[in-house]
Design a protein around this motif. Structure first.
Motif, PDB file in Angstrom:
ATOM      1  N   LEU A 170       0.862  -1.183   0.000  1.00  0.00           N
ATOM      2  CA  LEU A 170       0.000   0.000   0.000  1.00  0.00           C
ATOM      3  C   LEU A 170       0.893   1.226   0.000  1.00  0.00           C
ATOM      4  O   LEU A 170       1.924   1.249   0.667  1.00  0.00           O
ATOM      5  CB  LEU A 170      -0.872   0.055   1.260  1.00  0.00           C
ATOM      6  CG  LEU A 170      -2.031  -0.912   1.373  1.00  0.00           C
ATOM      7  CD1 LEU A 170      -2.720  -0.735   2.725  1.00  0.00           C
ATOM      8  CD2 LEU A 170      -3.024  -0.700   0.251  1.00  0.00           C
ATOM      9  N   ALA A 171       0.492   2.238  -0.742  1.00  0.00           N
ATOM     10  CA  ALA A 171       1.187   3.525  -0.702  1.00  0.00           C
ATOM     11  C   ALA A 171       0.145   4.601  -0.451  1.00  0.00           C
ATOM     12  O   ALA A 171      -0.982   4.522  -0.952  1.00  0.00           O
ATOM     13  CB  ALA A 171       1.928   3.793  -2.005  1.00  0.00           C
ATOM     14  N   LEU A 172       0.516   5.576   0.361  1.00  0.00           N
ATOM     15  CA  LEU A 172      -0.365   6.687   0.676  1.00  0.00           C
ATOM     16  C   LEU A 172       0.198   7.926   0.012  1.00  0.00           C
ATOM     17  O   LEU A 172       1.381   8.242   0.184  1.00  0.00           O
ATOM     18  CB  LEU A 172      -0.442   6.881   2.195  1.00  0.00           C
ATOM     19  CG  LEU A 172      -1.087   5.730   2.962  1.00  0.00           C
ATOM     20  CD1 LEU A 172      -0.087   4.634   3.254  1.00  0.00           C
ATOM     21  CD2 LEU A 172      -1.671   6.235   4.254  1.00  0.00           C
ATOM     22  N   PHE A 173      -0.646   8.601  -0.759  1.00  0.00           N
ATOM     23  CA  PHE A 173      -0.229   9.792  -1.485  1.00  0.00           C
ATOM     24  C   PHE A 173      -1.037  10.995  -1.044  1.00  0.00           C
ATOM     25  O   PHE A 173      -2.253  10.916  -0.906  1.00  0.00           O
ATOM     26  CB  PHE A 173      -0.443   9.602  -2.999  1.00  0.00           C
ATOM     27  CG  PHE A 173       0.550   8.685  -3.642  1.00  0.00           C
ATOM     28  CD1 PHE A 173       1.679   9.184  -4.256  1.00  0.00           C
ATOM     29  CD2 PHE A 173       0.346   7.319  -3.634  1.00  0.00           C
ATOM     30  CE1 PHE A 173       2.588   8.338  -4.864  1.00  0.00           C
ATOM     31  CE2 PHE A 173       1.250   6.459  -4.234  1.00  0.00           C
ATOM     32  CZ  PHE A 173       2.380   6.967  -4.849  1.00  0.00           C
ATOM     33  N   ARG A 174      -0.338  12.095  -0.805  1.00  0.00           N
ATOM     34  CA  ARG A 174      -0.973  13.379  -0.504  1.00  0.00           C
ATOM     35  C   ARG A 174      -0.519  14.357  -1.579  1.00  0.00           C
ATOM     36  O   ARG A 174       0.678  14.571  -1.764  1.00  0.00           O
ATOM     37  CB  ARG A 174      -0.573  13.885   0.869  1.00  0.00           C
ATOM     38  CG  ARG A 174      -1.206  15.239   1.193  1.00  0.00           C
ATOM     39  CD  ARG A 174      -0.729  15.824   2.496  1.00  0.00           C
ATOM     40  NE  ARG A 174      -1.392  15.300   3.650  1.00  0.00           N
ATOM     41  CZ  ARG A 174      -2.648  15.580   4.007  1.00  0.00           C
ATOM     42  NH1 ARG A 174      -3.378  16.360   3.265  1.00  0.00           N
ATOM     43  NH2 ARG A 174      -3.158  15.078   5.098  1.00  0.00           N
ATOM     44  N   ALA A 211       3.558   9.701   0.605  1.00  0.00           N
ATOM     45  CA  ALA A 211       3.769  10.052   2.008  1.00  0.00           C
ATOM     46  C   ALA A 211       4.224   8.854   2.831  1.00  0.00           C
ATOM     47  O   ALA A 211       4.904   9.015   3.837  1.00  0.00           O
ATOM     48  CB  ALA A 211       2.475  10.624   2.599  1.00  0.00           C
ATOM     49  N   ALA A 212       3.843   7.651   2.399  1.00  0.00           N
ATOM     50  CA  ALA A 212       4.232   6.438   3.123  1.00  0.00           C
ATOM     51  C   ALA A 212       4.020   5.233   2.235  1.00  0.00           C
ATOM     52  O   ALA A 212       3.206   5.256   1.313  1.00  0.00           O
ATOM     53  CB  ALA A 212       3.405   6.287   4.399  1.00  0.00           C
ATOM     54  N   ARG A 213       4.765   4.176   2.539  1.00  0.00           N
ATOM     55  CA  ARG A 213       4.630   2.909   1.824  1.00  0.00           C
ATOM     56  C   ARG A 213       4.600   1.797   2.862  1.00  0.00           C
ATOM     57  O   ARG A 213       5.459   1.748   3.742  1.00  0.00           O
ATOM     58  CB  ARG A 213       5.804   2.721   0.872  1.00  0.00           C
ATOM     59  CG  ARG A 213       5.654   1.533  -0.043  1.00  0.00           C
ATOM     60  CD  ARG A 213       6.781   1.445  -1.041  1.00  0.00           C
ATOM     61  NE  ARG A 213       6.609   2.420  -2.125  1.00  0.00           N
ATOM     62  CZ  ARG A 213       7.302   2.414  -3.244  1.00  0.00           C
ATOM     63  NH1 ARG A 213       8.227   1.483  -3.445  1.00  0.00           N
ATOM     64  NH2 ARG A 213       7.096   3.320  -4.164  1.00  0.00           N
ATOM     65  N   LEU A 214       3.613   0.913   2.750  1.00  0.00           N
ATOM     66  CA  LEU A 214       3.425  -0.180   3.696  1.00  0.00           C
ATOM     67  C   LEU A 214       3.490  -1.497   2.928  1.00  0.00           C
ATOM     68  O   LEU A 214       2.575  -1.821   2.180  1.00  0.00           O
ATOM     69  CB  LEU A 214       2.073  -0.064   4.399  1.00  0.00           C
ATOM     70  CG  LEU A 214       1.733   1.302   5.008  1.00  0.00           C
ATOM     71  CD1 LEU A 214       0.274   1.348   5.415  1.00  0.00           C
ATOM     72  CD2 LEU A 214       2.635   1.597   6.177  1.00  0.00           C
ATOM     73  N   ALA A 215       4.571  -2.241   3.115  1.00  0.00           N
ATOM     74  CA  ALA A 215       4.739  -3.501   2.403  1.00  0.00           C
ATOM     75  C   ALA A 215       4.111  -4.645   3.187  1.00  0.00           C
ATOM     76  O   ALA A 215       4.161  -4.670   4.422  1.00  0.00           O
ATOM     77  CB  ALA A 215       6.223  -3.774   2.177  1.00  0.00           C
ATOM     78  N   GLY A 216       3.505  -5.571   2.469  1.00  0.00           N
ATOM     79  CA  GLY A 216       2.920  -6.745   3.094  1.00  0.00           C
ATOM     80  C   GLY A 216       1.506  -6.503   3.586  1.00  0.00           C
ATOM     81  O   GLY A 216       0.934  -5.430   3.415  1.00  0.00           O
ATOM     82  N   PHE A 217       0.944  -7.542   4.200  1.00  0.00           N
ATOM     83  CA  PHE A 217      -0.415  -7.468   4.715  1.00  0.00           C
ATOM     84  C   PHE A 217      -0.521  -6.399   5.798  1.00  0.00           C
ATOM     85  O   PHE A 217       0.366  -6.269   6.631  1.00  0.00           O
ATOM     86  CB  PHE A 217      -0.828  -8.829   5.289  1.00  0.00           C
ATOM     87  CG  PHE A 217      -2.130  -8.779   6.028  1.00  0.00           C
ATOM     88  CD1 PHE A 217      -3.325  -8.723   5.330  1.00  0.00           C
ATOM     89  CD2 PHE A 217      -2.152  -8.743   7.408  1.00  0.00           C
ATOM     90  CE1 PHE A 217      -4.537  -8.642   6.009  1.00  0.00           C
ATOM     91  CE2 PHE A 217      -3.356  -8.673   8.087  1.00  0.00           C
ATOM     92  CZ  PHE A 217      -4.554  -8.623   7.388  1.00  0.00           C
TER      93      PHE A 217
END
Length: 113
Positions: A79-83, A88-94
């Motif tokens: 998952l990546a969060l974009f503003r 703004a952040a990247r979350l790898a995996g479940f």
């Protein structure tokens, strides 16, 4: 939470430009963690934290491995969060629904907050 699908790199770029608060799910079909993340995202979508966010689904089998590698992605799901078009952040995996809520609160709090 509105859900969009990117079929091309141009779709991806257009979504980044059009949506100031964007949650991007990079996934592929044969990924068990991706299926679990879909369930987390469905639960997250039912929470107040999802209000005003847009979810963009980007499937490896459709946009291609070169596109994924060009973004520096090493695994699915991610998952990546974009503003405002910037990551703004990247979350790898479940990620569990509470983990998604926490990341959104930290990185994508409403602009008028």
């Amino acid at each position: 939470m509105q859900t969009l699908h990117a079929s091309t790199p141009d779709d991806y770029a257009a979504a980044l430009a059009a949506h100031p608060r964007l949650l991007v799910d990079y996934y592929k079909d044969d990924c068990p963690g991706c299926k679990m993340l879909d369930m987390s995202l469905a639960k997250f979508a039912a929470t107040d934290a999802a209000n005003g966010l847009v979810l963009l689904k980007v499937k490896l089998e459709i946009v291609g491995e070169d596109f994924f590698r060009g973004l520096g992605l090493r695994q699915t799901p991610t998952l990546a969060l974009f503003r405002d078009g910037e990551e703004a952040a990247r979350l790898a995996g479940f990620q569990s629904p509470p983990q998604i809520i926490q990341a959104v609160a930290r990185h994508l709090a409403p602009i008028d907050a």
